[in-house]
Design an enzyme around this catalytic site. Sequence first.
Site, PDB file in Angstrom:
ATOM      1  N   ASP A   8       0.246  -4.436  -6.905  1.00  0.00           N
ATOM      2  CA  ASP A   8       0.449  -3.061  -7.283  1.00  0.00           C
ATOM      3  C   ASP A   8       1.729  -3.775  -7.071  1.00  0.00           C
ATOM      4  O   ASP A   8       2.482  -2.956  -6.004  1.00  0.00           O
ATOM      5  CB  ASP A   8       0.010  -1.825  -6.911  1.00  0.00           C
ATOM      6  N   CYS A  14       5.630  -1.347 -12.662  1.00  0.00           N
ATOM      7  CA  CYS A  14       5.938   0.294 -13.665  1.00  0.00           C
ATOM      8  C   CYS A  14       6.944  -1.013 -13.669  1.00  0.00           C
ATOM      9  O   CYS A  14       7.904  -0.346 -14.431  1.00  0.00           O
ATOM     10  CB  CYS A  14       5.828   0.877 -12.786  1.00  0.00           C
ATOM     11  N   ARG A  50       8.120   2.556   5.486  1.00  0.00           N
ATOM     12  CA  ARG A  50       7.290   3.126   4.692  1.00  0.00           C
ATOM     13  C   ARG A  50       5.733   3.300   5.261  1.00  0.00           C
ATOM     14  O   ARG A  50       5.006   4.303   4.132  1.00  0.00           O
ATOM     15  CB  ARG A  50       7.273   2.379   2.927  1.00  0.00           C
ATOM     16  N   ALA A  83       1.222  -1.014  -0.046  1.00  0.00           N
ATOM     17  CA  ALA A  83       0.034  -0.211  -0.114  1.00  0.00           C
ATOM     18  C   ALA A  83       0.791   0.894  -0.015  1.00  0.00           C
ATOM     19  O   ALA A  83       0.188   2.011  -0.796  1.00  0.00           O
ATOM     20  CB  ALA A  83      -0.900  -0.074   1.165  1.00  0.00           C
ATOM     21  N   ALA A  84       1.978   1.044   0.469  1.00  0.00           N
ATOM     22  CA  ALA A  84       2.860   3.013   0.695  1.00  0.00           C
ATOM     23  C   ALA A  84       3.319   3.445  -0.253  1.00  0.00           C
ATOM     24  O   ALA A  84       3.831   2.455  -1.334  1.00  0.00           O
ATOM     25  CB  ALA A  84       3.471   2.146   2.071  1.00  0.00           C
ATOM     26  N   PRO A  85       3.320   4.837  -0.487  1.00  0.00           N
ATOM     27  CA  PRO A  85       2.920   5.730   0.520  1.00  0.00           C
ATOM     28  C   PRO A  85       1.477   6.112   0.129  1.00  0.00           C
ATOM     29  O   PRO A  85       1.197   6.892   0.853  1.00  0.00           O
ATOM     30  CB  PRO A  85       4.202   6.926  -0.453  1.00  0.00           C
ATOM     31  N   GLY A  86       0.775   4.792  -0.386  1.00  0.00           N
ATOM     32  CA  GLY A  86      -0.958   5.414  -0.102  1.00  0.00           C
ATOM     33  C   GLY A  86      -1.719   5.827  -1.464  1.00  0.00           C
ATOM     34  O   GLY A  86      -2.957   6.385  -1.268  1.00  0.00           O
ATOM     35  N   GLY A  87      -0.339   5.889  -2.245  1.00  0.00           N
ATOM     36  CA  GLY A  87      -1.485   6.886  -3.333  1.00  0.00           C
ATOM     37  C   GLY A  87      -2.749   5.917  -4.391  1.00  0.00           C
ATOM     38  O   GLY A  87      -3.354   6.439  -4.111  1.00  0.00           O
ATOM     39  N   LYS A  88      -2.746   4.595  -4.612  1.00  0.00           N
ATOM     40  CA  LYS A  88      -4.022   3.644  -4.854  1.00  0.00           C
ATOM     41  C   LYS A  88      -4.787   3.665  -3.777  1.00  0.00           C
ATOM     42  O   LYS A  88      -5.756   3.187  -3.564  1.00  0.00           O
ATOM     43  CB  LYS A  88      -3.570   2.264  -5.093  1.00  0.00           C
TER      44      LYS A  88
END
Lengths: 295, 157
Positions: A174, A225, A135, A107-112
């Site tokens: 991700d 990515c 993180r 999860a970090a840094p929490g964008g998604k």
Amino acid sequence: MEKGIGFFRKRYEQLGGKIVPIKLKPTLRVNILRTTEKKLIARMKSIGATLKKVPFTRYGYEVTSKFSAGAIQEHFLGYYYMQEAAPQVAVDVLNPKSGDLVLDCCAAPGGKTTQISEWMGGKGRIIALEKKRHRIPSALHNLERMHTPNVIVYEMDAANAGRLQLMYDKILLDAPCAGNYVTDKDWFNKRDLEGIRKSAAIQRRLLAEMVKVLKPGGIMIYSTCSLEPEENELNMQWLLNRGDIKLEDTKLKIGDLGLTTVFGKKLDKSIARCRRFWPHKTKTQGFFIAKIKKK
Amino acid sequence: MIWDFIDQFTKKNIIDEKQLVKVDRAYYLTDPSLRRILVNTKQKALHAGLFLGRDVSSGFIPSTHLLQLLVPVADKTITLHKKGAWLCICARDIFSESIVKSTGNPKKGDLVLILNEYKECIGIGKATQKISARGLVVKNLLDIGWFARKKVRAIKL
């Protein structure tokens, strides 16, 4: 030697890509739990910033300003998240709903994580896992900044997600990956094929665990990515070989179809339902996305 | 300590106690479906819903969400013009010439909510003298610029 820009240039040419330097423009995602696109556009205009819609995203905008959009009140108040355009599509394709139980694996840094919450209207339940302790503060800061109401965070390796004894409607994996040359100027000096293969092995371990905790009929989005097929299409072939999932069409209008032939090896035709973002075509960072449904 | 903090600004009840959950020293608003997961899962959670703030040894640190909840009910506020708001989020103290409006007639020692022109809370201050005086009138105790600085002070209670 399986490293260096020459090695990767040949590789990408075989895969239908090429290495072209791309300068990314700052991009944000509007936090629709806190404001509207119209209000934010007007507010940013009043301080000398212009926003231009990124067409393949739901709420993504390129920012043009003389100042850093990450250093102003509007950012601190949680009206948007600075997030590159390509990664925004992962949650668009996941399409989480307010009644869902959703797992965000890395999860970090929490964008998604914050994006999932916004798509759910701040309702429903999100479990966010992060393995790397250093993180976690950034994830907690962003959850606070974005006023995200429906997330529980655990410090946990997603490979052990089964310990929570929950079964999920939707999962976002991700995955940690080798990255790509657009976001890391030193990428070609740092990466080699052996490292990429190790990364792919970690991803397979995560994929296996995620399939265990996904409800039958549930949807998982796998994204990286990375431009490397070992982390992308070849991992999808590995997953298909297990027999308990199928790949669905992402319905994205951007990116190339997933590769069904990799270095002479023929893969399952359904891998073409995935999408691969070559930077020289999409003008984004490298990206790969697959929509996986558990049988 | 969250109640002591809120009391500094208003006597009104702004938190739904039925949804209030404390995990370690942090406070959250957590709806029942999330709470069930918290209770049933043996793993320790690091975050559990809508963050309201946390107790620290030196006091209480409110979240930005709690600051916004206080805006409509706070007894004492000051509103800053654009430049004053910018200086505030750069951790600067407040001078009287930055204040375009105040409510509640803050006096020396009072805690005040610091608002921007959009009536959004950007910080908390302590009045050093009457707001109508000249010069430095409010000491900046906490502002939302901490998200960039990654440092925040607690409000002593």
